[in-house]
Motif scaffolding. Sequence first.
Motif, PDB file in Angstrom:
ATOM      1  N   CYS A 154       0.771  -1.290   0.037  1.00  0.00           N
ATOM      2  CA  CYS A 154      -0.002   0.140   0.147  1.00  0.00           C
ATOM      3  C   CYS A 154       0.938   1.307  -0.037  1.00  0.00           C
ATOM      4  CB  CYS A 154      -0.848   0.096   1.189  1.00  0.00           C
ATOM      5  SG  CYS A 154      -0.359   0.317   2.790  1.00  0.00           S
ATOM      6  N   SER A 155       0.073   2.335  -0.370  1.00  0.00           N
ATOM      7  CA  SER A 155       0.913   3.822  -0.288  1.00  0.00           C
ATOM      8  C   SER A 155       0.090   4.603   0.633  1.00  0.00           C
ATOM      9  CB  SER A 155       0.799   4.438  -1.580  1.00  0.00           C
ATOM     10  OG  SER A 155       1.498   3.569  -2.934  1.00  0.00           O
ATOM     11  N   VAL A 156       0.684   5.363   1.367  1.00  0.00           N
ATOM     12  CA  VAL A 156       0.123   6.326   2.263  1.00  0.00           C
ATOM     13  C   VAL A 156       0.803   7.692   2.026  1.00  0.00           C
ATOM     14  CG1 VAL A 156       0.134   6.867   4.708  1.00  0.00           C
ATOM     15  CG2 VAL A 156       0.035   4.401   4.182  1.00  0.00           C
ATOM     16  N   TRP A 157      -0.361   8.507   2.008  1.00  0.00           N
ATOM     17  CA  TRP A 157      -0.005  10.037   1.419  1.00  0.00           C
ATOM     18  C   TRP A 157      -0.380  10.752   2.873  1.00  0.00           C
ATOM     19  CZ3 TRP A 157      -2.026   6.941  -2.030  1.00  0.00           C
ATOM     20  CH2 TRP A 157      -1.148   6.594  -3.443  1.00  0.00           C
ATOM     21  N   TYR A 158       0.542  11.535   3.375  1.00  0.00           N
ATOM     22  CA  TYR A 158       0.382  12.635   4.459  1.00  0.00           C
ATOM     23  C   TYR A 158      -0.111  13.770   3.768  1.00  0.00           C
ATOM     24  CZ  TYR A 158       2.299   9.215   7.492  1.00  0.00           C
ATOM     25  OH  TYR A 158       2.653   7.957   8.324  1.00  0.00           O
ATOM     26  N   LEU A 159      -1.317  14.367   3.889  1.00  0.00           N
ATOM     27  CA  LEU A 159      -1.597  15.684   3.242  1.00  0.00           C
ATOM     28  C   LEU A 159      -1.517  16.799   4.322  1.00  0.00           C
ATOM     29  CD1 LEU A 159      -3.227  13.365   1.511  1.00  0.00           C
ATOM     30  CD2 LEU A 159      -4.951  14.822   1.046  1.00  0.00           C
ATOM     31  N   PRO A 160      -1.263  17.957   3.708  1.00  0.00           N
ATOM     32  CA  PRO A 160      -1.114  19.238   4.463  1.00  0.00           C
ATOM     33  C   PRO A 160      -2.314  19.245   5.443  1.00  0.00           C
ATOM     34  CG  PRO A 160      -0.664  19.732   2.210  1.00  0.00           C
ATOM     35  CD  PRO A 160      -1.337  18.292   2.136  1.00  0.00           C
ATOM     36  N   PRO A 161      -1.928  19.804   6.792  1.00  0.00           N
ATOM     37  CA  PRO A 161      -3.047  19.934   7.696  1.00  0.00           C
ATOM     38  C   PRO A 161      -4.251  20.982   7.152  1.00  0.00           C
ATOM     39  CG  PRO A 161      -1.243  21.350   8.403  1.00  0.00           C
ATOM     40  CD  PRO A 161      -0.906  20.478   7.142  1.00  0.00           C
ATOM     41  N   MET A 162      -5.406  20.713   7.606  1.00  0.00           N
ATOM     42  CA  MET A 162      -6.623  21.487   7.348  1.00  0.00           C
ATOM     43  C   MET A 162      -7.286  22.048   8.396  1.00  0.00           C
ATOM     44  SD  MET A 162      -7.930  19.114   3.861  1.00  0.00           S
ATOM     45  CE  MET A 162      -9.060  20.351   3.466  1.00  0.00           C
ATOM     46  N   SER A 163      -7.816  23.195   8.265  1.00  0.00           N
ATOM     47  CA  SER A 163      -8.773  23.821   9.322  1.00  0.00           C
ATOM     48  C   SER A 163      -9.910  24.388   8.899  1.00  0.00           C
ATOM     49  CB  SER A 163      -7.882  24.965  10.182  1.00  0.00           C
ATOM     50  OG  SER A 163      -6.735  24.437  10.723  1.00  0.00           O
ATOM     51  N   ARG A 164     -10.915  24.418   9.836  1.00  0.00           N
ATOM     52  CA  ARG A 164     -12.161  24.645   9.645  1.00  0.00           C
ATOM     53  C   ARG A 164     -12.071  26.282   9.061  1.00  0.00           C
ATOM     54  NH1 ARG A 164     -17.131  23.288  13.395  1.00  0.00           N
ATOM     55  NH2 ARG A 164     -18.777  24.423  12.455  1.00  0.00           N
ATOM     56  N   GLU A 165     -12.725  26.680   7.823  1.00  0.00           N
ATOM     57  CA  GLU A 165     -12.530  27.870   7.489  1.00  0.00           C
ATOM     58  C   GLU A 165     -14.180  28.791   7.944  1.00  0.00           C
ATOM     59  OE1 GLU A 165     -12.847  27.747   3.130  1.00  0.00           O
ATOM     60  OE2 GLU A 165     -10.541  27.102   2.941  1.00  0.00           O
ATOM     61  N   GLU A 166     -13.661  30.011   7.867  1.00  0.00           N
ATOM     62  CA  GLU A 166     -14.798  30.959   8.392  1.00  0.00           C
ATOM     63  C   GLU A 166     -16.089  30.611   7.843  1.00  0.00           C
ATOM     64  OE1 GLU A 166     -15.578  35.546   9.410  1.00  0.00           O
ATOM     65  OE2 GLU A 166     -13.488  34.990   8.681  1.00  0.00           O
ATOM     66  N   GLY A 167     -17.169  30.523   7.993  1.00  0.00           N
ATOM     67  CA  GLY A 167     -18.352  30.181   7.872  1.00  0.00           C
ATOM     68  C   GLY A 167     -18.761  29.029   7.216  1.00  0.00           C
ATOM     69  N   GLU A 168     -17.861  27.918   7.427  1.00  0.00           N
ATOM     70  CA  GLU A 168     -17.742  26.648   7.045  1.00  0.00           C
ATOM     71  C   GLU A 168     -18.350  25.954   8.063  1.00  0.00           C
ATOM     72  OE1 GLU A 168     -15.198  23.928   4.449  1.00  0.00           O
ATOM     73  OE2 GLU A 168     -14.330  24.423   6.030  1.00  0.00           O
ATOM     74  N   ASP A 169     -19.438  24.786   7.738  1.00  0.00           N
ATOM     75  CA  ASP A 169     -20.186  24.199   9.050  1.00  0.00           C
ATOM     76  C   ASP A 169     -19.260  22.817   8.919  1.00  0.00           C
ATOM     77  OD1 ASP A 169     -21.130  22.563   6.911  1.00  0.00           O
ATOM     78  OD2 ASP A 169     -23.226  23.449   7.153  1.00  0.00           O
ATOM     79  N   ALA A 170     -19.550  22.083  10.004  1.00  0.00           N
ATOM     80  CA  ALA A 170     -18.730  20.747  10.224  1.00  0.00           C
ATOM     81  C   ALA A 170     -18.865  19.776   8.785  1.00  0.00           C
ATOM     82  CB  ALA A 170     -19.346  20.018  11.341  1.00  0.00           C
ATOM     83  N   VAL A 171     -20.073  19.682   8.383  1.00  0.00           N
ATOM     84  CA  VAL A 171     -20.424  18.803   7.067  1.00  0.00           C
ATOM     85  C   VAL A 171     -19.636  19.274   5.818  1.00  0.00           C
ATOM     86  CG1 VAL A 171     -22.209  18.048   5.478  1.00  0.00           C
ATOM     87  CG2 VAL A 171     -22.679  18.262   7.926  1.00  0.00           C
ATOM     88  N   GLN A 172     -19.569  20.745   5.614  1.00  0.00           N
ATOM     89  CA  GLN A 172     -18.688  21.094   4.665  1.00  0.00           C
ATOM     90  C   GLN A 172     -17.222  20.967   4.894  1.00  0.00           C
ATOM     91  OE1 GLN A 172     -20.255  25.306   5.058  1.00  0.00           O
ATOM     92  NE2 GLN A 172     -21.660  25.024   3.248  1.00  0.00           N
ATOM     93  N   PHE A 173     -16.604  20.959   5.964  1.00  0.00           N
ATOM     94  CA  PHE A 173     -15.326  20.848   6.224  1.00  0.00           C
ATOM     95  C   PHE A 173     -14.824  19.266   5.954  1.00  0.00           C
ATOM     96  CE2 PHE A 173     -12.204  20.790   9.849  1.00  0.00           C
ATOM     97  CZ  PHE A 173     -11.043  20.742   9.022  1.00  0.00           C
ATOM     98  N   ALA A 174     -15.904  18.561   6.684  1.00  0.00           N
ATOM     99  CA  ALA A 174     -15.745  17.325   6.497  1.00  0.00           C
ATOM    100  C   ALA A 174     -15.774  16.648   4.719  1.00  0.00           C
ATOM    101  CB  ALA A 174     -16.808  16.215   6.949  1.00  0.00           C
ATOM    102  N   ASN A 175     -16.511  17.260   4.136  1.00  0.00           N
ATOM    103  CA  ASN A 175     -16.761  17.041   2.657  1.00  0.00           C
ATOM    104  C   ASN A 175     -15.075  17.497   1.900  1.00  0.00           C
ATOM    105  OD1 ASN A 175     -18.975  15.770   2.664  1.00  0.00           O
ATOM    106  ND2 ASN A 175     -20.035  17.593   2.236  1.00  0.00           N
ATOM    107  N   ARG A 176     -14.752  18.572   2.364  1.00  0.00           N
ATOM    108  CA  ARG A 176     -13.575  19.137   1.708  1.00  0.00           C
ATOM    109  C   ARG A 176     -12.315  18.332   2.099  1.00  0.00           C
ATOM    110  NH1 ARG A 176     -10.042  23.382   3.430  1.00  0.00           N
ATOM    111  NH2 ARG A 176     -11.402  23.757   5.341  1.00  0.00           N
ATOM    112  N   VAL A 177     -12.206  17.961   3.325  1.00  0.00           N
ATOM    113  CA  VAL A 177     -11.091  16.759   3.641  1.00  0.00           C
ATOM    114  C   VAL A 177     -11.438  15.666   3.130  1.00  0.00           C
ATOM    115  CG1 VAL A 177     -10.159  15.490   5.510  1.00  0.00           C
ATOM    116  CG2 VAL A 177     -11.074  18.012   6.056  1.00  0.00           C
ATOM    117  N   LYS A 178     -12.504  15.103   2.855  1.00  0.00           N
ATOM    118  CA  LYS A 178     -12.952  13.748   2.041  1.00  0.00           C
ATOM    119  C   LYS A 178     -12.533  13.764   0.686  1.00  0.00           C
ATOM    120  CE  LYS A 178     -17.177  12.639   1.421  1.00  0.00           C
ATOM    121  NZ  LYS A 178     -17.645  12.567  -0.172  1.00  0.00           N
ATOM    122  N   ALA A 179     -12.711  15.152  -0.117  1.00  0.00           N
ATOM    123  CA  ALA A 179     -12.466  15.259  -1.305  1.00  0.00           C
ATOM    124  C   ALA A 179     -11.061  15.156  -1.575  1.00  0.00           C
ATOM    125  CB  ALA A 179     -12.931  16.741  -1.811  1.00  0.00           C
ATOM    126  N   ALA A 180     -10.119  15.876  -0.623  1.00  0.00           N
ATOM    127  CA  ALA A 180      -8.815  15.899  -0.897  1.00  0.00           C
ATOM    128  C   ALA A 180      -7.983  14.695  -0.769  1.00  0.00           C
ATOM    129  CB  ALA A 180      -8.056  16.842   0.314  1.00  0.00           C
TER     130      ALA A 180
END
Length: 456
Positions: A384-410
């Motif tokens: 297997c291959s493992v990629w460590y992606l850059p850290p991500m933080s919740r943006e202003e005006g972004e709810d938890a669902v949108q943040f989760a979807n953004r991380v998932k897409a990455a």
Amino acid sequence: MELFFSPFDNLVCILLGISFTVWFTLLLVFIIVPAIFGVSFGIRRLYMKTLLKIFEWATLRIERGAKEKNHPLYKPYSNAIIAREPTSLEQEIKEIRRSGSNRDFDSASEFEMSDIFYFARRGVESIMDDEVTKRFSAEELESWNLLTRSNYNFHYISLRLTVLWGLGLLIRYGFLLPLRVTLAFTGVGLLVFLTSVIGLLPNGRMKNFLSEKVHLMCYRICVRALTAIITYHDSENKPKNGGICVANHTSPIDVIILASDGCYAMVGQIHGGLMGVIQRSMVKACPHIWFERSEVKDRHLVAKRLSDHVEDKSKLPILIFPEGTCINNTSVMMFKKGSFEIGATVYPVAIKYDPRFGDAFWNSSKFGMVNYLLRMMSSWAIVCSVWYLPPMSREEGEDAVQFANRVKAAIARQGGLVDLLWDGGLKRGKVKDTFKEEQQKLYSKIIVPLRPVAHK
């Protein structure tokens, strides 16, 4: 009779003693000691390259034999059965209305009978090419890896290939499986014993240091018990203390894959039996977060425990798999929003297995844990291959669902996985009403367009 058999018995005992001595010496020198220091002699990668050449030859031999006998070969679909254009519901309804009526679409916003064809077609497409159910079955291969469980053209194999398969069977079950079982018991046994001993030490830097070293050593031994060949990318983005590491979930061994490269605080439900013994010993040496069965459904309690942990920057990063279930190494499904509501820095990690050497996906509805582990240990290897992606933080005006979807897409983008919005809970449950209501709302906006309210 005793005098006659006594020399023979002594000889057998001597030979057995020599065999066990050689066996454990090889384990100690070539596997356990390198695991302690985190080094590798390159034997596993040489083994992987050799297997690839054998697989390529076997595939060519199958194709040649099928061509000579004029037999069609089974070729699994690598993509979807039905090709769909990325169009919206409104666009498709518009096309259907235009093809069946001379009226202008914009002036015909009310319901039309032809709209039924869109929903009927999508229903048939979903039945024929269900993008959810097929994520919970083993990933299909284009070539044969000499495992009967992954071969769809077994009856077209030549005698030489059958002999090669039999030889591989002997190697996997006669040599690799006993070796791997020995390593697994060694790794788990050392983990339970050493963490219990470290738990007796007072809290402090020395205890944390020893705990991390012991966890790394034991997980690396367990990785070698699977003949796991792991390639880590972008290690500068590895999760740091006070953060949350989230990753896509294919198998229970995801934990071992990640923990062999860094220490994490685990989150999970308290179990009984052997798993419970391991959990109780681990928590003595490291602040893992275990919940009672009655506490798991209490979202506020879970969130508070996680928040308290990440606020302490001296504690290890938390490892969470937000999908909540195992997906078959082709996709990433909906991330539960709980771990994204805390407000901590999220460290995304993408994991992608190479199915040519062994299928890492755990179909829990078909195989129990013991059966699954035996299948893993009787496979050629886990690559297997493992990629460590850059850290991500919740943006202003972004709810938890949108943040989760953004991380998932990455994660999906980096791992070459399909990004799906469906909940992994559909593996055992029904579609939530919210998904149905969303489609109903989209259609209602077409037949009942919103008009601005006139001000007096």
